[in-house]
Design an enzyme around this catalytic site. Sequence first.
Site, PDB file in Angstrom:
ATOM      1  N   LYS A 118     -50.395 -40.320  67.476  1.00 30.12           N
ATOM      2  CA  LYS A 118     -50.264 -39.987  68.990  1.00 30.12           C
ATOM      3  C   LYS A 118     -51.859 -40.510  69.113  1.00 30.12           C
ATOM      4  CE  LYS A 118     -47.607 -36.502  67.110  1.00 30.12           C
ATOM      5  NZ  LYS A 118     -47.936 -36.015  65.953  1.00 30.12           N
ATOM      6  N   HIS A 130     -50.387 -37.715  73.379  1.00 26.40           N
ATOM      7  CA  HIS A 130     -50.291 -36.578  72.257  1.00 26.40           C
ATOM      8  C   HIS A 130     -50.079 -35.751  73.488  1.00 26.40           C
ATOM      9  CE1 HIS A 130     -52.134 -34.684  68.787  1.00 26.40           C
ATOM     10  NE2 HIS A 130     -50.932 -33.898  68.962  1.00 26.40           N
ATOM     11  N   TYR A 183     -54.756 -36.878  64.067  1.00 26.67           N
ATOM     12  CA  TYR A 183     -55.736 -35.630  62.349  1.00 26.67           C
ATOM     13  C   TYR A 183     -56.562 -36.173  61.940  1.00 26.67           C
ATOM     14  CZ  TYR A 183     -50.683 -33.921  64.883  1.00 26.67           C
ATOM     15  OH  TYR A 183     -50.296 -33.855  64.562  1.00 26.67           O
ATOM     16  N   ASP A 216     -45.497 -37.702  60.471  1.00 24.86           N
ATOM     17  CA  ASP A 216     -45.565 -37.856  61.661  1.00 24.86           C
ATOM     18  C   ASP A 216     -47.696 -37.461  61.574  1.00 24.86           C
ATOM     19  OD1 ASP A 216     -45.292 -36.841  64.511  1.00 24.86           O
ATOM     20  OD2 ASP A 216     -46.790 -35.310  64.071  1.00 24.86           O
TER      21      ASP A 216
END
Length: 310
Positions: free
Chosen positions: A80, A113, A51, A46
């Site tokens: 996302k 997201h 990120y 994930d």
Amino acid sequence: MAIARFVTLNSGFKMPTLGFGTFMLKGEKLKEVLDYALFLGYRHIDTAASYENEEEIGQVLSDRVNAGRLNRKDIFITTKVPRTHLKKADVIESAQSSLAKLKTSYVDMLLVHHPWGFIKKENNEMQFEHVDLLETWQGFSTLFKSQKAHSIGVSNFTLEQIDSILKSSDVPPANVQLECHAYFLQNKLKAFCDVHHIAVSAYAPLGAPNRPAPHVQNNENLLEDPLIKEIAKSYKKTPAQVLLNFLLCRGFVVLPKSANKDRIKENLDVLNWTMTTKDYDKIASLDKGIRFFRFLFMRGHPDFFEEEDF
Ligand code: A2P
């Protein structure tokens, strides 16, 4: 209660019920621990554009695939689209950038997201912006129909926001990702998603003990809960294993994060055993409605509903 290793999504694809969370993991450390996680048998990763670690993930995966130690089709990648990219053209651009970084021609799951639109101004300041989520979803549906995303879904959406997508589109979300753990069971959203055959993934399943400072509003520590510790002892398991096993029994996909090899291994030992109904019920009674990720810095955004579950 037997634990399923996969959930069949409403898109027809299968999603492993245990995933490797990568929020706050980057660089060489991420490469090292991700490679170890794949070696141990994790098959669901994930990540998210925000990120800023998709390149490392793409590198580790392609190295393994090129060395003949992994088949792309055996890996489930979730990424996302960030809140700065909710308009249709931006959704497509963000997904293409993720695919390039992940070195893959498709992702297994693409999620919105957050439902809270943002504009990044020239001085890098962020400004709230309302974006029609149905427009966002059109971008997602296009990516789904061209199979750049095998399945699509949303994260941090309220029930009403999910429902409006269900009512307006011919492609339903296949997955909802939200904060969920023994102190915050998300019963309302889970029941709603069950009715609509939407798989629900739990982030922060251990109560996110090391969450970033803007999200620290209380000192509750789920891993230190006396009941969880007592039950763990009786099964010769750890509190983390009990918390993950409990959510799996409840039908969630779980996404624990760890940068520590021993704990990465520990978190994998949650699929082959199960607790008694009595212990399960005791843990279910711990629900205090405690949200650790409260996103209070979103206050004032027209699409942020603090009092709703999401
Ligand atoms: P670490 O990286 O040092 O292992 P969540 O998944 O609920 O957001 O929690 C993530 C945090 O929990 C991470 O900071 C991680 O720290 C810690 N953690 C992960 N697995 C375990 C475990 N098995 N036991 C204790 N802490 C854990």
